[in-house]
Scaffold this motif. Structure first.
Motif, mmCIF file in Angstrom:
data_model
loop_
_atom_site.group_PDB
_atom_site.id
_atom_site.type_symbol
_atom_site.label_atom_id
_atom_site.label_comp_id
_atom_site.label_asym_id
_atom_site.label_seq_id
_atom_site.Cartn_x
_atom_site.Cartn_y
_atom_site.Cartn_z
ATOM 1 N N VAL A 284 0.845 -1.182 0.000
ATOM 2 C CA VAL A 284 0.000 0.000 0.000
ATOM 3 C C VAL A 284 0.884 1.236 0.000
ATOM 4 C CG1 VAL A 284 -0.195 0.067 2.521
ATOM 5 C CG2 VAL A 284 -1.956 1.140 1.091
ATOM 6 N N GLN A 285 0.461 2.262 -0.719
ATOM 7 C CA GLN A 285 1.175 3.530 -0.735
ATOM 8 C C GLN A 285 0.327 4.581 -0.034
ATOM 9 O OE1 GLN A 285 1.975 4.105 -4.956
ATOM 10 N NE2 GLN A 285 4.063 3.359 -4.673
ATOM 11 N N LEU A 286 0.970 5.413 0.768
ATOM 12 C CA LEU A 286 0.265 6.418 1.554
ATOM 13 C C LEU A 286 0.691 7.817 1.124
ATOM 14 C CD1 LEU A 286 0.717 4.792 5.080
ATOM 15 C CD2 LEU A 286 -1.240 4.573 3.535
ATOM 16 N N GLN A 287 -0.251 8.748 1.177
ATOM 17 C CA GLN A 287 0.035 10.132 0.839
ATOM 18 C C GLN A 287 -0.654 11.047 1.833
ATOM 19 O OE1 GLN A 287 2.070 11.568 -1.711
ATOM 20 N NE2 GLN A 287 1.666 13.305 -0.359
ATOM 21 N N ALA A 288 0.142 11.796 2.583
ATOM 22 C CA ALA A 288 -0.406 12.749 3.546
ATOM 23 C C ALA A 288 -0.591 14.107 2.884
ATOM 24 C CB ALA A 288 0.526 12.873 4.740
ATOM 25 N N SER A 289 -1.649 14.804 3.267
ATOM 26 C CA SER A 289 -1.912 16.136 2.733
ATOM 27 C C SER A 289 -2.729 16.925 3.743
ATOM 28 C CB SER A 289 -2.669 16.040 1.402
ATOM 29 O OG SER A 289 -3.937 15.427 1.594
ATOM 30 N N GLY A 290 -2.873 18.227 3.474
ATOM 31 C CA GLY A 290 -3.725 19.063 4.304
ATOM 32 C C GLY A 290 -2.984 20.015 5.216
ATOM 33 N N GLY A 291 -1.667 19.958 5.210
ATOM 34 C CA GLY A 291 -0.906 20.856 6.056
ATOM 35 C C GLY A 291 -0.978 22.296 5.569
ATOM 36 N N GLY A 292 -0.446 23.191 6.391
ATOM 37 C CA GLY A 292 -0.455 24.594 6.019
ATOM 38 C C GLY A 292 0.032 25.467 7.146
ATOM 39 N N LEU A 293 -0.093 26.767 6.927
ATOM 40 C CA LEU A 293 0.292 27.766 7.922
ATOM 41 C C LEU A 293 -0.975 28.326 8.555
ATOM 42 C CD1 LEU A 293 2.279 29.730 9.294
ATOM 43 C CD2 LEU A 293 2.107 31.172 7.250
ATOM 44 N N SER B 100 -7.293 -3.333 5.647
ATOM 45 C CA SER B 100 -6.451 -4.336 6.304
ATOM 46 C C SER B 100 -5.281 -3.728 7.052
ATOM 47 C CB SER B 100 -5.906 -5.332 5.258
ATOM 48 O OG SER B 100 -6.958 -6.014 4.622
ATOM 49 N N TYR B 101 -5.217 -2.405 7.091
ATOM 50 C CA TYR B 101 -4.076 -1.740 7.716
ATOM 51 C C TYR B 101 -4.506 -0.782 8.810
ATOM 52 C CZ TYR B 101 -1.356 -3.610 3.894
ATOM 53 O OH TYR B 101 -0.743 -4.463 3.016
ATOM 54 N N ALA B 102 -3.774 -0.853 9.916
ATOM 55 C CA ALA B 102 -3.862 0.185 10.926
ATOM 56 C C ALA B 102 -2.982 1.341 10.471
ATOM 57 C CB ALA B 102 -3.364 -0.345 12.272
ATOM 58 N N ILE B 103 -3.354 2.543 10.858
ATOM 59 C CA ILE B 103 -2.637 3.741 10.425
ATOM 60 C C ILE B 103 -2.251 4.582 11.628
ATOM 61 C CG2 ILE B 103 -2.762 5.874 9.084
ATOM 62 C CD1 ILE B 103 -2.794 3.432 7.307
ATOM 63 N N GLY B 104 -1.029 5.061 11.598
ATOM 64 C CA GLY B 104 -0.560 5.958 12.650
ATOM 65 C C GLY B 104 -0.131 7.293 12.078
ATOM 66 N N TRP B 105 -0.277 8.325 12.892
ATOM 67 C CA TRP B 105 0.238 9.658 12.552
ATOM 68 C C TRP B 105 1.416 9.961 13.479
ATOM 69 C CZ3 TRP B 105 -0.814 12.758 8.521
ATOM 70 C CH2 TRP B 105 -2.017 12.588 7.827
ATOM 71 N N PHE B 106 2.470 10.462 12.876
ATOM 72 C CA PHE B 106 3.657 10.863 13.615
ATOM 73 C C PHE B 106 4.045 12.264 13.160
ATOM 74 C CE2 PHE B 106 4.820 6.880 15.656
ATOM 75 C CZ PHE B 106 4.032 5.986 14.948
ATOM 76 N N ARG B 107 4.876 12.927 13.941
ATOM 77 C CA ARG B 107 5.354 14.244 13.545
ATOM 78 C C ARG B 107 6.807 14.407 13.958
ATOM 79 N NH1 ARG B 107 1.717 17.968 17.710
ATOM 80 N NH2 ARG B 107 2.854 17.456 19.639
ATOM 81 N N VAL C 67 6.577 18.462 10.659
ATOM 82 C CA VAL C 67 6.158 17.707 9.487
ATOM 83 C C VAL C 67 5.395 16.486 9.994
ATOM 84 C CG1 VAL C 67 6.887 16.423 7.451
ATOM 85 C CG2 VAL C 67 8.138 18.482 8.144
ATOM 86 N N TYR C 68 4.214 16.294 9.468
ATOM 87 C CA TYR C 68 3.356 15.191 9.902
ATOM 88 C C TYR C 68 3.395 14.077 8.856
ATOM 89 C CZ TYR C 68 1.435 17.898 13.731
ATOM 90 O OH TYR C 68 1.275 18.595 14.910
ATOM 91 N N GLY D 212 5.641 13.421 4.102
ATOM 92 C CA GLY D 212 5.043 14.248 5.125
ATOM 93 C C GLY D 212 4.355 15.483 4.582
ATOM 94 N N THR D 213 3.592 16.116 5.453
ATOM 95 C CA THR D 213 2.960 17.388 5.136
ATOM 96 C C THR D 213 3.288 18.362 6.261
ATOM 97 O OG1 THR D 213 0.856 18.460 4.535
ATOM 98 C CG2 THR D 213 0.737 16.735 6.208
ATOM 99 N N GLN D 214 3.682 19.575 5.886
ATOM 100 C CA GLN D 214 4.157 20.549 6.872
ATOM 101 C C GLN D 214 2.985 21.259 7.535
ATOM 102 O OE1 GLN D 214 7.513 21.572 7.791
ATOM 103 N NE2 GLN D 214 6.355 22.652 9.370
ATOM 104 N N VAL D 215 3.028 21.313 8.848
ATOM 105 C CA VAL D 215 2.066 22.100 9.625
ATOM 106 C C VAL D 215 2.858 23.147 10.403
ATOM 107 C CG1 VAL D 215 0.412 22.071 11.524
ATOM 108 C CG2 VAL D 215 0.396 20.227 9.820
ATOM 109 N N THR D 216 2.504 24.406 10.208
ATOM 110 C CA THR D 216 3.167 25.494 10.905
ATOM 111 C C THR D 216 2.114 26.313 11.628
ATOM 112 O OG1 THR D 216 4.883 25.593 9.212
ATOM 113 C CG2 THR D 216 4.689 27.477 10.697
ATOM 114 N N VAL D 217 2.301 26.461 12.934
ATOM 115 C CA VAL D 217 1.351 27.210 13.752
ATOM 116 C C VAL D 217 2.063 28.433 14.310
ATOM 117 C CG1 VAL D 217 -0.265 27.129 15.672
ATOM 118 C CG2 VAL D 217 0.236 25.042 14.366
ATOM 119 N N SER D 218 1.591 29.603 13.934
ATOM 120 C CA SER D 218 2.202 30.837 14.411
ATOM 121 C C SER D 218 1.491 31.314 15.682
ATOM 122 C CB SER D 218 2.136 31.912 13.335
ATOM 123 O OG SER D 218 0.790 32.234 13.051
ATOM 124 N N SER D 219 2.254 31.987 16.531
ATOM 125 C CA SER D 219 1.686 32.461 17.812
ATOM 126 C C SER D 219 1.038 33.813 17.655
ATOM 127 C CB SER D 219 2.781 32.515 18.864
ATOM 128 O OG SER D 219 3.833 33.356 18.441
#
Length: 122
Positions: free
Chosen positions: A1-10, A30-37, A92-93, A115-122
């Motif tokens: 199986v091939q996986l593609q993450a998307s949806g990141g942003g600023l 048939s697969y369990a999925i995990g998210w890591f960063r 990066v997630y 991965g997909t980049q998530v950036t959270v500004s303060s």
């Protein structure tokens, strides 16, 4: 199986984002999925995971109550809804798959997406 993450942003602190992990192939259920960063200069860390059926959903303490993981096997996609984002969520997630394991140890997972980049500004 091939996986593609998307949806990141600023985004700003307090905002929400939804990440998607789309899979190719006809055996997604048939697969369990995990998210890591992984943030710059830091080790990869577990965020959340979901079992094949969706009945098991462990979360890291740092995201419990703010993030929700779910899956749609008909669409071969796992989602990570991220609410009340904080600057420390910046990373990066990645999503990863395993036939059975849905724990916190990233070494156990067999398949990884880009991965997909998530950036959270303060």
């Amino acid at each position: 199986v091939q996986l593609q993450a998307s949806g990141g942003g600023l985004v700003q602190a307090g905002d929400s984002l939804r990440l998607s992990c789309a899979a190719s192939g006809r055996t997604f259920s048939s697969y369990a999925i995990g998210w890591f960063r992984q943030a710059p200069g830091k080790e990869r860390e577990f965020v959340a995971a979901i079992s094949r059926s969706g009945g098991g959903t462990p979360y890291a303490k740092s995201v419990r109550g703010r993030f929700i993981i779910s899956r749609d096997n008909l669409k071969a996609t796992v989602y990570l809804q991220m609410n009340s984002l904080k600057p420390e969520d910046t990373a990066v997630y990645y999503c990863a798959g395993h036939p059975q394991y849905f724990g916190t140890n990233w070494h156990q997972y067999n398949f990884w997406g880009h991965g997909t980049q998530v950036t959270v500004s303060s």
